[in-house]
Design a protein around this motif. Structure first.
Motif: not given
Ligand SMILES: Nc1ncnc2c1ncn2[C@@H]1O[C@H](COP(=O)(O)OP(=O)(O)OP(=O)(O)O)[C@@H](O)[C@H]1O
Ligand SMILES: [Mg+2]
Lengths: 451, 513
Positions: A419, A421-424, A426
């Motif tokens: 959690g 790094e930006a989840v976006t 991916a």
């Protein structure tokens, strides 16, 4: 030195067993005043136990897959009598006898495997039936007589490797085997290093490598010396060579082939295996069949050693083989166990037998001791699992680790930064995933917004 | 609220496993009579904390203090914590399928008079307990004949039978559909009104904001914060911010589908129940999947979606009666799972413990296990290849583990789910069937899994998603079929679908036009 564990990478359970075996041998060596580590006794140890060890190889697969085979002794006996008769009465040459024996083993195995795999009778029951049936068949065919076997068969059960080449003061065949074994150990170390580099993990330090190989090589050199310098005409015995070939072959089969993985998969979780495309029936069938083929081989090695096939050959072998497998770390519920472990387990039992005999302990007390050893070995296993601790070695290594605060040599992969790094962000995955943009954050906490 | 007394305090709890610090100085304060939620990502340490509390990990195997009703307690096992009134219902249900409701409820706590079990009394008590949890079933029914929702209620009845003072529920609703979940939450509210204190772990944040009085958030084994509903309303976004450290713009990744032609088709599929002859699990089901499309299957628990999927996947469930399969326009026959995998199908089962994993295996062996031929070189398994592949998926799915050599049994529930997904993605399927793929998975990881699904679709594959969470289907799928009692009752495009319209179709018993 970074870690003790790194010395003997791989299965800690197996290492602790090996450790126990060496300790046991040394104990008897001292207790008997040096009667254990002599060439003639070590030859006996191998020849007198090779058939049970051969059975243990097949038995561990049966147990891993979640069954048990009680019929191996009877199967060995029935094959022995058929082969002996074929060679005496139908004048089969020795090699044809050998092939016939294996074929009979395969047929019996197919029979038992069919009941287990396709009818669904548990191995315990179908092989209990087999145990009675084939014992009776042996006595029926042989009319409860003993039937002698030809000389070549005796070589199989207790022969020696040839003598050749220059005089080295040793049996040269044994020397060659020893050299090959040492060369393999060195080769393997280099392979391991190369692989570690290829997959980007940290290779074991040179100290670890040298200490580890030195210990193993020392054992091999000593064994070579012991077997090579025995009475003239003796060498590392042929059943021992056969056993070594089988151990190597079956270790590869169980650890490095699709079939081997299927055996463990079915034993570990049958329905998950089935949903992964494993045919559980086929796996059961071949494992049971393989067991009978090995039982046939064991039976032939045995009649070679005892120079005849008799009505009571192979009695209680199944129990010795099963004991070896469980001492070697297999689980009753299936899914766990290795060929190497079972062989070591078999040698523990063999050494106990041999050492106690040399100490002059009677067979009554020997049996009592063996029973207790089996019980304690498995109890210790169960206990360590409940405690979540690995094994004897686990204790040693962990104890030392705490004391010296050494870290394991395993590649230090930090848990993926959860959690942070930006989840976006991916990962990009086409058909196969591409390495993701994961930044292993050594200390995830630093990035946390503290409340 | 602040005046109510503190029921439980866990102070500075630290718990280490070999190589992993699962809990690092965690503090938890629960007041009497409240429903306290614990939130955190997969592998944050929630289950571990509850196992410490309930004595699964006995005193001495962790550091820190547990203070119950003002006194320090040291439980040496589960029994000891039960005596103190703490009952835990684990993430995985622990009922015995073959035994009856009564037998299960009193298992380990048998009602004994004069040395023998008093079944009449046990049954009477069971009736009473069932009434308290609002369940109308015969106490003699075998557990295997009950639905998951009912089983969950039985677990609670079992807890009540033990005179529970502090009830711990580890993801109680992850396997339940919306109605059953709602039912359970109502029950918990009712029990709270009667003074029961509960701790609940859940990844369904809407439930937490609905029911919880306080929330403790754990991240990487540490307490991040404690939110009190009395201080400020706790909504989902607030919890997510605490869990992942920032706001999450949207639950579902933006996606523009690139839908090609139909490549997989099922026609008039009929499957019979393997145990009850004559009962049909799939009644003339027909559906199709296009390349690049994500197709959803909605239905209540037991509608026959899993049965449909598994019977297609190599007839691994039920008795095949009739029906035809077409792949790329050609009829195919998939009599075995092996042939289904070879044809490019993959099925991720809903129950990872019984159907997805060999818990004795390591992560790396599991990930390659459904397609071993892929890593065979010269007849032998190539271990380098295995390590490389599993390492790749570990990173892609962010499976939380020190190394891929770790056993899968040591992973947290959500991370086990990711391993199962990885195992099937490794087969590079043409058609990926996902049965409840995000069960027990945290919000952040869900988002990643959705992204992976979309990437598979964009690569021209077809994806089928079976889910009991309607928002998930509405957020992810391009087209949704509804299933009711083994029959496909509707087919709705994403644009036209709403929760209400799906719900209506999920409960009609007539076939789609
Ligand atoms: N028996 C064990 N041995 C080693 N590590 C373990 C063991 N049990 C749990 N862990 C590790 O401890 C950490 C916390 O696990 P835990 O099960 O508490 O997570 P969780 O918060 O409940 O996650 P989830 O939401 O996925 O259920 C994880 O990294 C897990 O791998
Ligand atoms: Mg958990």
């Amino acid at each position: 030195m970074k870690s003790l564990k790194g010395l003997f990478s791989g299965d800690a359970r197996q290492f602790s067993m090996l450790f126990a075996l060496v300790a046991l041998i040394l104990f008897f060596q001292i207790a008997t005043g040096g009667k254990v580590l002599t060439s003639s006794n070590m030859i006996n140890l191998i020849n007198g136990n090779s058939y049970v060890l051969i059975l243990a190889i097949g038995m561990v697969m049966v147990i891993v897959v979640g069954h048990i085979d009680l019929s191996v002794g009877s199967v060995a006996a029935v094959v022995g009598i058929i082969v002996a008769l074929a060679m005496r009465d139908w004048s089969f040459p020795w090699w044809a006898g050998l092939l016939l024996g294996l074929a009979v083993g395969a047929v019996i195995g197919a029979w038992q495997g069919w009941w287990v795999a396709y009818v669904g009778v548990p191995g315990f029951i179908s092989t209990l039936a087999g145990m009675m049936f084939f014992r009776g068949l042996n006595q029926y065919i042989g009319k409860s007589n003993s039937i002698p076997v030809p000389d070549q068969f005796e070589t199989l059960g207790g022969g020696f490797l040839p003598e050749w080449g220059p005089n080295t003061g040793m049996n040269n065949s044994t020397l060659l085997l020893g050299v090959l074994a040492v060369a393999y150990i060195v080769y393997r170390e280099f392979q391991l290093r190369k692989r570690a580099k290829r997959v980007d993990s940290q290779p074991a330090s040179w100290t670890v490598v040298i200490v580890r190989s030195a210990v193993i090589i020392a054992v091999i050199v000593y064994a070579t010396y012991l077997y090579g310098t025995g009475r003239v005409g003796t060498s590392f015995p042929i059943p021992g060579v056969l056993l070594a070939v089988l151990v190597i072959g079956y270790t590869i089969l169980t650890q490095r082939t699709v079939f081997g993985r299927h055996v463990y998969a079915v034993g570990g979780n049958k329905s998950a295996a089935a949903l992964s495309g494993v045919s559980t029936k086929r796996t059961y069938f071949f494992v049971m069949m393989n067991m009978s083929v090995l039982a046939a081989l064991a039976g032939m090695v045995f009649i070679g050693r005892s120079t005849a096939s008799g009505p009571f050959d192979g009695t209680n072998w199944e129990l010795d083989a099963i004991a070896a497998v469980f001492i070697g770390g297999a689980a009753v519920s299936g899914g766990i166990g290795t060929v190497g472990g079972s062989i070591i387990g078999g040698f523990v039992m063999a050494t106990l037998n041999n050492g106690l005999q040399l100490m002059g302990v009677g067979s009554d007390r020997t049996q009592m001791i063996k029973g207790l050893v089996l019980l304690l070995a498995v109890a210790f296993d169960v206990y360590s699992k409940q405690q979540g601790k690995p094994s004897i070695t686990g204790y040693l290594v962990n104890g030392l680790k705490r004391q010296f605060n050494v870290t394991p040599v395993e590649p230090a992969v930090v848990p993926a930064g959860v959690g942070n790094e930006a989840v976006t962000d991916a990962p990009a995955v086409g058909a196969a995933p591409v390495t993701a943009t994961t930044h292993p954050t050594g200390d995830a906490r630093t990035e946390r917004e503290d409340k | 609220m602040a005046t109510t007394h503190v029921k439980l305090e866990m102070r500075h709890i630290t718990k280490e496993f070999p190589g992993v610090k699962a809990l690092d100085d965690v503090t938890l304060t629960v007041r009497a009579g409240e429903i306290h939620a614990i939130c955190g990502e997969n592998g944050a340490g929630k289950s571990t904390l509850m196992k410490v509390l309930s004595g699964v990990y006995p005193h001495g195997t962790y550091a820190g203090d547990i203070v119950l009703d003002g006194e320090i307690v040291e439980f040496k096992d589960l029994k000891a914590s039960e005596r103190a009134g703490i009952v835990i219902i684990h993430q995985e249900l622990a009922l015995i399928p073959e035994l009856s409701v009564t037998e299960n409820i009193f298992l380990g706590n048998e009602v004994v008079s004069k040395g023998l079990i008093d079944w009449d009394l046990a049954r009477a008590k069971t009736k009473e307990l069932l009434a308290r949890v609002g369940l109308e079933v015969n106490p003699n029914t075998a557990i295997k004949n009950l639905g998951v929702g009912q089983q969950q209620l039985i677990e609670i009845a079992k807890a009540l039978s033990k005179d529970v003072k502090l009830l711990i529920l580890d993801e109680p609703t992850s396997a339940l559909n919306e109605d059953d979940s709602e039912n359970l939450l109502e029950l918990l509210k009712g029990l709270r009104a009667k003074g029961l204190t509960s701790i609940m772990i859940s990844h369904k944040l809407n439930e937490i904001s609905e029911i919880a009085d306080a929330v403790t958030i754990i991240r990487d084994g540490q307490t991040v914060e404690r939110l009190d509903v009395a201080d400020a309303p706790v909504d989902e976004d607030r919890i997510i911010r605490g869990m992942v450290g920032r706001a999450l713009e949207s639950r579902y990744p933006d996606h523009t589908p690139h839908i090609g032609e139909t490549f997989f088709e099922v026609r008039d599929w009929v499957v019979e129940d393997p145990t009850i002859p004559g009962r049909l699990l799939c009644k003339n089901s027909s559906f199709s999947v296009k390349r690049g499309e994500i197709v959803g299957f909605a239905g209540v628990m037991g509608a026959g979606r899993t049965e449909l999927a598994r019977s297609i996947f190599g007839r691994s469930f039920g008795v095949f009666r009739s029906g035809r399969l077409f792949l790329n326009g050609k009829e195919i026959h998939l009599p075995t799972v092996e042939s289904a995998i070879a044809a490019g199908l993959a099925y991720v089962p809903e129950d990872r413990k019984t159907h997805g994993l060999n818990l004795l295996d390591t992560i790396r062996k599991t990930i390659v296990s459904a397609d071993l031929p892929k890593i065979v070189r010269n007849g032998l398994l190539d271990e380098d290849e295995e390590l490389r592949a599993s390492e790749q998926y570990r990173q892609a799915l962010r499976i939380k583990t020190p190394t891929v050599n770790e056993g899968v049994s040591k992973l947290s529930g959500g991370n086990q789910q990711k391993v199962v997904l990885a195992k099937w993605m490794f087969t590079e399927p043409e058609l990926l069937i996902l049965d409840e793929p995000t069960r027990g998975i945290d919000v952040g990881a869900k988002y990643e899994i959705y992204t992976l699904i979309q990437q598979l679709a964009d690569a021209g594959k077809g994806v089928v998603v079976i889910s009991s969470e309607l928002p998930e289907l509405l957020g992810m799928c391009d087209r949704i079929y509804t299933v009711c009692e083994g029959r496909i009752t509707g087919e709705v495009l994403r644009e036209d679908a709403t929760q209400e319209s799906l719900m209506r179709l999920m409960t009609t018993t007539t076939a789609a036009a």
